[in-house]
Design an enzyme around this catalytic site. Sequence first.
Site, PDB file in Angstrom:
ATOM      1  N   PRO A  84       5.037  -1.973  -9.968  1.00  0.00           N
ATOM      2  CA  PRO A  84       5.624  -2.403  -8.704  1.00  0.00           C
ATOM      3  C   PRO A  84       5.079  -1.646  -7.513  1.00  0.00           C
ATOM      4  O   PRO A  84       4.948  -0.413  -7.540  1.00  0.00           O
ATOM      5  CB  PRO A  84       7.114  -2.117  -8.917  1.00  0.00           C
ATOM      6  N   CYS A  85       4.752  -2.407  -6.468  1.00  0.00           N
ATOM      7  CA  CYS A  85       4.015  -1.827  -5.342  1.00  0.00           C
ATOM      8  C   CYS A  85       4.890  -1.492  -4.150  1.00  0.00           C
ATOM      9  O   CYS A  85       4.405  -0.968  -3.155  1.00  0.00           O
ATOM     10  CB  CYS A  85       2.906  -2.782  -4.890  1.00  0.00           C
ATOM     11  N   GLN A  86       6.207  -1.766  -4.208  1.00  0.00           N
ATOM     12  CA  GLN A  86       7.039  -1.543  -3.030  1.00  0.00           C
ATOM     13  C   GLN A  86       6.989  -0.112  -2.483  1.00  0.00           C
ATOM     14  O   GLN A  86       7.102   0.095  -1.280  1.00  0.00           O
ATOM     15  CB  GLN A  86       8.492  -1.932  -3.307  1.00  0.00           C
ATOM     16  N   PRO A  87       6.822   0.914  -3.340  1.00  0.00           N
ATOM     17  CA  PRO A  87       6.771   2.261  -2.787  1.00  0.00           C
ATOM     18  C   PRO A  87       5.600   2.484  -1.842  1.00  0.00           C
ATOM     19  O   PRO A  87       5.617   3.407  -1.039  1.00  0.00           O
ATOM     20  CB  PRO A  87       6.619   3.151  -4.033  1.00  0.00           C
ATOM     21  N   PHE A  88       4.558   1.638  -1.945  1.00  0.00           N
ATOM     22  CA  PHE A  88       3.337   1.891  -1.190  1.00  0.00           C
ATOM     23  C   PHE A  88       3.029   0.814  -0.160  1.00  0.00           C
ATOM     24  O   PHE A  88       2.066   0.906   0.569  1.00  0.00           O
ATOM     25  CB  PHE A  88       2.149   2.000  -2.153  1.00  0.00           C
TER      26      PHE A  88
END
Length: 376
Positions: A84-88
């Site tokens: 999952p890419c939401q942190p970046f």
Amino acid sequence: MTTRVPVGIELFSGCGGLSTGFLDAGLNVAAGFELDARAVDAYNYNHKYRGCPGFIEDLGTATGSDLLERAQIKQVDFVIGGPPCQPFSIVGKRQGKLDVRANLIGHFIRIVSDLKPLAVMLENVPNLAAISGGEFLAGIKAELRLLGYSVDHCVVSAADYGVPQNRKRLVVLGVKGKKSIRFPLPTHGTADQPSISASSAIDDLPDAGEFGETGIYNHEPTVHSADMVSRLSDLEPGKRERGSFHDRLHPERPAYTLRAGSGNFSPLRPIHYKYHRVITVRESARLQGFSDDFRWPDRIPRLQQYRQVGNAVPPPMARAFAECLAHQMDWRLDPAAYVGDPSTREPANVLTDAERKALRMVRMRGASLGKAASVS
């Protein structure tokens, strides 16, 4: 060149855009693993008939041997995935490694360490390279090098590989037994082979309608208020509607980047260049490079269908990377072996048009009514 087709698995698979591209290229993806049950439902509907089942799995706790057992294989040659890419993401809070989901990349590497594949592909958002001044990405690459991989990364646009969408992604490749790494050369975006426009991808589709009206899966309309329709009717292609912040597709250009959202957040979807409404799930899937054989059963809520499309790796881009990886690893490709027969699946639609329409009305959200919020 190896005499057998290499076998691999996809981690954090979502609905399986990466798996689709790798299977299309002719590589054997034995299984996909994902925690979201609805995404696994879609994954199985579209991959199990091709010999590639999906499994609900918490990859924060699973071991490599757990995954081999579930996939019923003894070893893997490649591991692919997009944690999952939401942190970046530049549209998120950008907490980077402070966000607990960033640990999922660590679990991706841990599973790679367990399985010891010959090749690794990790896909994420371009902003991954900027977090902590580049230290986070450097750490990922350093850990893979400690595991014996030659490692490199690049930022690519999906439009360069025949996807009708300006979608930039960061890809990390790791391979064993090679001193250098090659990335696939662009196939589109030149004078001889221009990028594919939005209209080239979706103009043959009729206006959105119930399945009984169109015979097209996942092509249901979003209901907008009369005021919203009036405002959209004045919106020129390639422009943004000031009140709602909706962007209108330009028919002669690739689409804007499709976004997925998370939690209760559902991003604004592009407006069709010709019709005064947001694009449908089917149009979204076309703009991601999915074929019309890739379908979402109507038991999966439409919001989840949109999100799965927005989270996916575009299959044509995935296929380009699969073919490039196979060529440099001297792997044999066998596309015919993984075509499968989509007609063997259960029906994608079990609800009546009236039942699906009623569910859409119950799930209506703010932006369908002209507010700067989300749409159903």
